[in-house]
Write an enzyme that holds these catalytic residues in place. Structure first.
Site, short mmCIF file in Angstrom:
data_model
loop_
_atom_site.label_atom_id
_atom_site.label_comp_id
_atom_site.label_asym_id
_atom_site.label_seq_id
_atom_site.Cartn_x
_atom_site.Cartn_y
_atom_site.Cartn_z
N CYS A 72 0.84 -1.19 0.00
CA CYS A 72 0.00 0.00 0.00
C CYS A 72 0.88 1.25 0.00
CB CYS A 72 -0.90 0.00 1.22
SG CYS A 72 -1.92 1.48 1.34
N LEU A 73 0.82 2.00 -1.08
CA LEU A 73 1.58 3.24 -1.20
C LEU A 73 0.65 4.42 -1.48
CD1 LEU A 73 4.53 1.96 -3.42
CD2 LEU A 73 4.55 2.38 -0.97
#
Length: 119
Positions: A72-73
């Protein structure tokens, strides 16, 4: 310089046409090294779109990961990438995306017993 001073934390290699990259990354937590294979594809809209880094062996082991092991960025890194495109590249994705993710998630997964050191 990092390799010479034993400060490196990843190795990486592209395929022949530079569209798919694979490597190993590691994080040291409480003096124990945790090593993972990672990979990503260069998106068709690169450099406007950041690569989505995958660590397949950790798929489903943390909430901060999407299906297929994509880390998750979205909240922290993608806005930074948008502001700095087209100046950012692969090294930025690893240093400003993968590294902070490892620093946040590896200790959590170790302490919750989700991952164990490789012997």
């Amino acid at each position: 310089m990092n390799k010479e001073s034993d400060m490196d934390w990843f190795t990486i290699q592209p395929n022949a046409d530079g569209t798919h990259w694979k490597g190993k990354c590691w994080y040291v937590h409480e003096l124990i090294k945790y090593e993972f294979d990672f990979q990503f594809d260069i998106p068709a809209t690169y450099p406007d779109t950041a690569p989505e880094i995958e660590i397949p062996e950790l798929d489903g082991k943390t909430a901060k990961m999407y299906r297929g092991g994509k880390i998750c960025l979205t909240i922290h890194f993608k806005p930074l990438w948008s502001k700095n495109s087209p100046h950012f590249g692969v090294a930025h994705a690893l240093c400003l995306g993968l590294a902070p993710w490892l620093a946040a998630e590896v200790p959590f997964m170790v302490e919750s017993g989700v991952i164990k050191p490789k012997v």
